[in-house]
Design a protein around this motif. Structure first.
Motif, short mmCIF file in Angstrom:
data_model
loop_
_atom_site.label_atom_id
_atom_site.label_comp_id
_atom_site.label_asym_id
_atom_site.label_seq_id
_atom_site.Cartn_x
_atom_site.Cartn_y
_atom_site.Cartn_z
N LEU A 43 0.83 -1.21 0.00
CA LEU A 43 0.00 0.00 0.00
C LEU A 43 0.86 1.26 0.00
CD1 LEU A 43 -2.77 -1.16 2.48
CD2 LEU A 43 -3.05 -0.74 0.03
N THR A 44 1.99 1.21 0.70
CA THR A 44 2.92 2.35 0.70
C THR A 44 3.43 2.63 -0.70
OG1 THR A 44 3.56 1.90 2.99
CG2 THR A 44 5.08 3.23 1.69
N GLN A 45 3.71 1.57 -1.45
CA GLN A 45 4.14 1.74 -2.84
C GLN A 45 3.04 2.39 -3.67
OE1 GLN A 45 7.17 1.83 -3.56
NE2 GLN A 45 7.82 -0.07 -4.50
N LEU A 46 1.78 2.03 -3.41
CA LEU A 46 0.67 2.63 -4.15
C LEU A 46 0.52 4.12 -3.81
CD1 LEU A 46 -2.05 -0.17 -3.90
CD2 LEU A 46 -0.67 0.45 -5.89
N ALA A 47 0.89 4.51 -2.60
CA ALA A 47 0.79 5.92 -2.19
C ALA A 47 1.91 6.74 -2.82
CB ALA A 47 0.84 6.04 -0.67
N GLY A 48 3.01 6.10 -3.13
CA GLY A 48 4.14 6.82 -3.70
C GLY A 48 3.96 7.07 -5.18
N GLY A 49 4.89 7.78 -5.73
CA GLY A 49 4.85 8.06 -7.17
C GLY A 49 4.24 9.42 -7.46
N GLU A 50 4.49 9.88 -8.68
CA GLU A 50 4.01 11.21 -9.06
C GLU A 50 2.50 11.25 -9.26
OE1 GLU A 50 6.55 11.10 -12.33
OE2 GLU A 50 8.21 11.00 -10.93
N THR A 51 1.96 10.24 -9.89
CA THR A 51 0.51 10.20 -10.13
C THR A 51 -0.04 8.87 -9.64
OG1 THR A 51 0.90 9.38 -12.37
CG2 THR A 51 0.57 11.75 -12.13
N PRO A 52 -0.39 8.79 -8.35
CA PRO A 52 -0.93 7.53 -7.83
C PRO A 52 -2.22 7.16 -8.55
CG PRO A 52 -0.55 9.13 -6.06
CD PRO A 52 -0.32 9.83 -7.35
N ALA A 53 -2.36 5.90 -8.87
CA ALA A 53 -3.54 5.42 -9.59
C ALA A 53 -4.69 5.17 -8.62
CB ALA A 53 -3.21 4.13 -10.32
N GLU A 104 0.22 -1.26 -11.83
CA GLU A 104 0.27 -0.83 -10.42
C GLU A 104 0.47 -2.03 -9.50
OE1 GLU A 104 0.19 2.45 -9.04
OE2 GLU A 104 0.74 2.70 -11.13
N LEU A 105 -0.14 -3.15 -9.85
CA LEU A 105 0.03 -4.38 -9.08
C LEU A 105 1.50 -4.77 -9.04
CD1 LEU A 105 -1.52 -6.77 -7.65
CD2 LEU A 105 -1.31 -7.93 -9.84
N LEU A 106 2.16 -4.73 -10.20
CA LEU A 106 3.59 -5.06 -10.27
C LEU A 106 4.43 -4.02 -9.54
CD1 LEU A 106 3.85 -6.26 -13.98
CD2 LEU A 106 3.73 -7.67 -11.90
N ARG A 107 4.09 -2.74 -9.69
CA ARG A 107 4.85 -1.68 -9.02
C ARG A 107 4.75 -1.83 -7.50
NH1 ARG A 107 4.30 3.55 -7.05
NH2 ARG A 107 2.07 3.69 -7.42
N SER A 108 3.59 -2.23 -7.01
CA SER A 108 3.41 -2.35 -5.56
C SER A 108 4.25 -3.48 -4.97
CB SER A 108 1.94 -2.57 -5.22
OG SER A 108 1.52 -3.88 -5.54
N ALA A 109 4.69 -4.42 -5.81
CA ALA A 109 5.49 -5.55 -5.32
C ALA A 109 6.99 -5.28 -5.38
CB ALA A 109 5.16 -6.80 -6.13
N ARG A 110 7.38 -4.14 -5.92
CA ARG A 110 8.80 -3.81 -5.99
C ARG A 110 9.36 -3.60 -4.58
NH1 ARG A 110 8.24 0.75 -10.52
NH2 ARG A 110 7.86 -0.60 -12.29
N PRO A 111 10.67 -3.76 -4.44
CA PRO A 111 11.28 -3.50 -3.12
C PRO A 111 11.04 -2.05 -2.71
CG PRO A 111 12.84 -4.62 -4.57
CD PRO A 111 11.65 -4.25 -5.40
N VAL A 112 10.72 -1.85 -1.44
CA VAL A 112 10.46 -0.50 -0.94
C VAL A 112 11.57 -0.10 0.03
CG1 VAL A 112 7.97 -0.67 -1.15
CG2 VAL A 112 9.05 -1.33 0.97
N PRO A 113 11.80 1.20 0.12
CA PRO A 113 12.74 1.64 1.16
C PRO A 113 12.15 1.28 2.53
CG PRO A 113 12.08 3.47 -0.28
CD PRO A 113 11.28 2.27 -0.67
#
Length: 199
Positions: A43-53, A104-113
């Motif tokens: 969910l944190t990955q979904l909140a990040g980014g320039e234009t959250p979907a 977005e599903l794939l982006r949310s699974a990327r490693p997060v800080p």
């Protein structure tokens, strides 16, 4: 000449086997990494980014909300709904499913800080206590499908006290029609007139 070709073939075969073994190890390492990913990180990955979907959130009371993730706590997610004003706070336990585009599903699974230790201490009760301080009007949607509107007077460790009154009315004694003690376990989601300061 024949021996040169023979050794070249052996060398190519060894290189191919080495690449296959390395790919298998990389795949296994990725599976292991994904097995340790928790919902809060995705969910944190979904909140990040320039234009959250915008995603669709299926909640325990049968509601489906189309919203953008704006914040994530230890056991809750804050959403900006596509329709209506205010903010929505949803405990993780009330999330049944999240519909989102494949990218977005794939982006949310990327490693997060690494998440801030503070974010892991911001519990559902903590965010509700912020709403208490701000005297924000709320609509508490229960898992049963019932909606209670009013102002949260107190938020304990596992429950809240709600002064029930009409939506948009100020929290005054003559406006309050009753009081409810609501366990957090029965809360599907809360729509607040104003976003908590934490998100």
């Amino acid at each position: 000449m024949r021996w040169d070709r023979f050794f070249d073939d052996l060398e190519d075969q060894l290189a191919s086997e080495w690449e296959a073994e390395r790919a298998a190890l990389d795949t296994e390492a990725e599976r292991l990494r994904l097995s340790r990913v928790v919902l809060a990180e995705r969910l944190t990955q979904l909140a990040g980014g320039e234009t959250p979907a915008a995603c669709s959130f299926d909640l325990s009371d049968g509601t489906t909300l189309r919203a953008v993730v704006t914040g994530v706590g230890a056991d809750w997610v804050a959403l900006a709904p596509a329709e209506g004003a205010g903010a929505v706070i949803v405990p993780f336990a009330s999330l049944l499913a999240i519909g989102l585009p494949h990218a977005e599903l794939l982006r949310s699974a990327r490693p997060v800080p690494a998440r801030s230790p503070l974010a892991d201490r911001l519990t559902f009760g903590f965010v509700l206590r912020d709403l208490v301080r701000r005297r924000a009007g709320v609509a508490v949607h229960l898992a049963s499908g019932r909606v209670l509107t009013g102002t949260i007077d107190r938020a304990g460790a596992d429950h809240l006290d709600l002064a029930v009154h009409e939506p948009g009315a100020p929290r005054r004694a003559d406006e309050v029609s009753g009081y409810r003690l609501v366990p957090f376990a029965s809360v599907a989601w809360i729509r607040a007139d104003a976003a908590p300061a934490l998100v």
